[in-house]
Design a protein around this motif. Structure first.
Motif, short mmCIF file in Angstrom:
data_model
loop_
_atom_site.label_atom_id
_atom_site.label_comp_id
_atom_site.label_asym_id
_atom_site.label_seq_id
_atom_site.Cartn_x
_atom_site.Cartn_y
_atom_site.Cartn_z
N ASP A 47 0.80 -1.21 0.00
CA ASP A 47 0.00 0.00 0.00
C ASP A 47 0.85 1.28 0.00
N HIS A 48 1.92 1.28 0.79
CA HIS A 48 2.70 2.50 0.95
C HIS A 48 3.85 2.63 -0.04
N LEU A 49 4.31 1.49 -0.60
CA LEU A 49 5.47 1.61 -1.49
C LEU A 49 5.40 0.69 -2.72
N PHE A 50 5.34 -0.61 -2.50
CA PHE A 50 5.60 -1.55 -3.59
C PHE A 50 4.64 -1.39 -4.77
N ASP A 51 3.36 -1.09 -4.48
CA ASP A 51 2.38 -0.98 -5.57
C ASP A 51 2.58 0.29 -6.41
N HIS A 52 3.44 1.20 -5.94
CA HIS A 52 3.56 2.51 -6.59
C HIS A 52 4.90 2.73 -7.28
N VAL A 53 5.80 1.75 -7.16
CA VAL A 53 7.14 1.94 -7.75
C VAL A 53 7.49 0.72 -8.60
N ASN A 54 8.57 0.86 -9.40
CA ASN A 54 8.91 -0.20 -10.35
C ASN A 54 9.81 -1.27 -9.72
N ILE A 55 9.36 -1.81 -8.59
CA ILE A 55 10.14 -2.87 -7.95
C ILE A 55 9.58 -4.23 -8.40
N ALA A 56 10.46 -5.19 -8.63
CA ALA A 56 10.00 -6.53 -9.03
C ALA A 56 9.34 -7.20 -7.82
N PRO A 57 8.10 -7.69 -7.98
CA PRO A 57 7.42 -8.28 -6.82
C PRO A 57 8.23 -9.36 -6.12
N ASP A 58 8.95 -10.19 -6.90
CA ASP A 58 9.69 -11.27 -6.23
C ASP A 58 11.01 -10.80 -5.60
N ALA A 59 11.28 -9.50 -5.70
CA ALA A 59 12.47 -8.96 -5.03
C ALA A 59 12.10 -8.35 -3.68
N THR A 60 10.83 -8.40 -3.31
CA THR A 60 10.40 -7.83 -2.02
C THR A 60 10.15 -8.99 -1.04
N HIS A 61 10.76 -8.89 0.12
CA HIS A 61 10.68 -10.00 1.09
C HIS A 61 10.19 -9.52 2.45
N LEU A 62 9.25 -10.27 3.00
CA LEU A 62 8.87 -10.14 4.41
C LEU A 62 8.79 -11.55 4.96
N PRO A 63 9.07 -11.74 6.24
CA PRO A 63 8.86 -13.08 6.79
C PRO A 63 7.38 -13.44 6.66
N ASP A 64 7.11 -14.73 6.44
CA ASP A 64 5.73 -15.20 6.26
C ASP A 64 5.17 -15.64 7.62
N GLY A 65 4.31 -14.80 8.18
CA GLY A 65 3.74 -15.08 9.49
C GLY A 65 2.69 -16.17 9.48
#
Ligand code: F6R
Length: 256
Positions: free
Chosen positions: A86-104
Motif C-alpha cells: 500500500d505505501h510503497l511496492f504498488d507505486h514503484v517499479n520494484i519486481a514483486p519477487d524482489a520484495t521479502h517479508l517473513p511469512d507469518g
C-alpha cells in the motif's frame, strides 16, 4: 554514530528518504532493509513522489522487511505485507519477487525464520537498514530483553507494543497479534549501514534512553551505538530530552 536533528518531521523524513535515494543511485543492485509503522509512512510517500518524477529507479532493488505479525496473511489489511504494498511496492517499479517479508502464516515458523536469514545472506547482505523505535525501545520487534546476537525468530509482543500498535486494529490492543517474526538484533547489526528515524515528543524519552542509557538487551535500539555506520535522524521534538553533551555531538539544522 552520526546524529542529525532536523527542525520538524517533514524535513527529518525528507532526509531519511534522500539517504535511500542515494543508496539506490550508488549501487548496481541495492539491498534495502525496510521498516513499517507510522514513522515510515512519510518516507515511503517521499520515495513514491520521487519515483513519479523519475528521480529514482527500484528495478534492481531487493528489499527485506524487519518483521511481520504471526497469523496474518498478505491479504490481511493489518499485515505488514499489505502495509508495504500500500505505501510503497504498488507505486514503484520494484519486481514483486524482489520484495521479502517473513511469512507469518508459515506452518513451520522456525524454518521460515531460517530461510529468511538464508535469503538475506544469498542477496549479499543488506546495504542500508531503515529502523524506527518502539516505546519499549525495540528495533524490529526485538522486545526487551533481546540479546545482541539474536537472529530472525518468533517473539512475543509486550502489552506496551500491542497498545502502541492498537490504532491499526480498530484501537483494541487485544486484536493485535501476540506474536511476530522479526529479524534479530544480530541480523540488523550485520547491515552495512543503519538509519534510525524517530519523530515526535512521544519518542523523546525512549530516544534519550537508547542513545544515552546503558547499551544492552533491555533496549534493543541501544545496539545501534555499536555499529560503525549508523545515522540517527530526529526532529526537534523527539530530540527534546537529549543531554547537552549529546546535542553537542549532533548536527543540528535549525528551522527558519
Ligand atoms: C516496524 C518495526 C517497529 C517500528 C516501531 C515504531 O516494522 O520494526 O520497530 O519501527 O515500533 O513504530 P511507529 O513508527 O509506528 O512509531
Amino acid at each position: 554514530m552520526r546524529l542529525v536533528i532536523m527542525p520538524d518531521p517533514t524535513s527529518a523524513t525528507q532526509l531519511a528518504a534522500s539517504a535511500v535515494m542515494s543508496l539506490l543511485s550508488s549501487r548496481d543492485r541495492p539491498v534495502l532493509g525496510l521498516a513499517t509503522g507510522r514513522t515510515m509512512e512519510g518516507v515511503y510517500r517521499d520515495l513514491c513522489k520521487s519515483h513519479d518524477r523519475d528521480e529514482i529507479d527500484f528495478s534492481k532493488t531487493t528489499t527485506f522487511n524487519l518483521d511481520e505479525y504471526v497469523g496474518l496473511s498478505s491479504s490481511d489489511p493489518e499485515s505488514y505485507r499489505h502495509y508495504m504494498q500500500d505505501h510503497l511496492f504498488d507505486h514503484v517499479n520494484i519486481a514483486p519477487d524482489a520484495t521479502h517479508l517473513p511469512d507469518g502464516t508459515a506452518e513451520n515458523l522456525d524454518a521460515e525464520c531460517a530461510s529468511y536469514e538464508a535469503a538475506i545472506a544469498r542477496s549479499g547482505g543488506i546495504d542500508l537498514q531503515l529502523l524506527g523505535i518502539g516505546e519499549t525501545g525495540h528495533i524490529g520487534f526485538n522486545e526487551p530483553p533481546s540479546a545482541f546476537d539474536t537472529r530472525t525468530r518468533c517473539v512475543t509482543l509486550t502489552p506496551t507494543t500491542r497498545q502502541q500498535n492498537a490504532a491499526m486494529f480498530g484501537g483494541d490492543p487485544a486484536k493485535v497479534p501476540e506474536h511476530a517474526l522479526t529479524m534479530g538484533v544480530g541480523t540488523i547489526l550485520e547491515a552495512r549501514q543503519l538509519l534510525l528515524l524517530a519523530l515526535g515528543d512521544g519518542k523523546a524519552a525512549i530516544v534519550a534512553r537508547a542513545l544515552e542509557g546503558e547499551v544492552g538487551p533491555e533496549i534493543s535500539a541501544s545496539a545501534i551505538r555499536l555499529h560503525a555506520r549508523c545515522t540517527v535522524i530526529l526532529d526537534e521534538a523527539s530530540a527534546s530530552l537529549l543531554s547537552p553533551e549529546t546535542l553537542e555531538s549532533a548536527k543540528i539544522h535549525r528551522g527558519s
